[in-house]
Scaffold this active site. Structure first.
Site, PDB file in Angstrom:
ATOM      1  N   ASP A  84      -4.096  48.613  -1.133  1.00  0.00           N
ATOM      2  CA  ASP A  84      -4.246  48.739  -2.498  1.00  0.00           C
ATOM      3  C   ASP A  84      -4.520  50.158  -2.892  1.00  0.00           C
ATOM      4  O   ASP A  84      -4.722  50.442  -4.188  1.00  0.00           O
ATOM      5  CB  ASP A  84      -5.204  47.761  -3.189  1.00  0.00           C
ATOM      6  CG  ASP A  84      -6.792  47.961  -2.801  1.00  0.00           C
ATOM      7  OD1 ASP A  84      -6.990  49.035  -1.655  1.00  0.00           O
ATOM      8  OD2 ASP A  84      -7.746  47.420  -3.289  1.00  0.00           O
ATOM      9  N   GLU A  85      -4.642  51.151  -1.910  1.00  0.00           N
ATOM     10  CA  GLU A  85      -4.786  52.621  -2.333  1.00  0.00           C
ATOM     11  C   GLU A  85      -3.396  53.410  -1.988  1.00  0.00           C
ATOM     12  O   GLU A  85      -2.364  52.568  -1.274  1.00  0.00           O
ATOM     13  CB  GLU A  85      -5.605  53.246  -1.387  1.00  0.00           C
ATOM     14  CG  GLU A  85      -7.177  52.657  -1.724  1.00  0.00           C
ATOM     15  CD  GLU A  85      -8.191  53.181  -0.951  1.00  0.00           C
ATOM     16  OE1 GLU A  85      -8.515  54.173  -1.013  1.00  0.00           O
ATOM     17  OE2 GLU A  85      -8.734  52.385  -0.101  1.00  0.00           O
TER      18      GLU A  85
END
Length: 104
Positions: A84-85
């Site tokens: 999710d980064e």
């Protein structure tokens, strides 16, 4: 899988919500909980990026090498952190072969 209605990226569950890298969040309702289950948890691992001269097939960009001052480097993106980064951008100088990275 849940997709972000704002940007279309895959959203990941975190702390009772689906979260997108663009910042959009959606509560995980009981109906959605029944629809999804975690089948396997995977830990982050280190990876070997390059072991030879295969970098010569990569695109180049105009950026200054912090080691020799050359103004051209090969570049590539790699997911080095959580999904999710954002990805990490790597550079390798076309002259001295120094490799460095940039985080967004």
């Amino acid at each position: 899988m849940e997709f972000c209605p704002k940007c279309g990226a895959v959203m990941f569950p975190s702390e009772g919500k689906f979260k997108c890298q663009c910042g959009y969040e959606k509560d995980i309702t009981d109906k959605l909980k029944d629809k999804y289950r975690v089948s396997e948890e995977v830990e982050a691992k280190e990876t070997i990026i390059f072991t030879g001269d295969d970098v010569n097939t990569l695109p180049t960009t105009r950026v200054e090498c912090p080691k020799c001052g050359n103004m051209e480097a090969f570049w590539w993106l790699q997911q080095t952190r959580r999904a999710d980064e954002s990805e990490t951008r790597f550079f390798r100088c076309t002259r001295c072969k120094h490799t460095w990275r940039e985080y967004d």
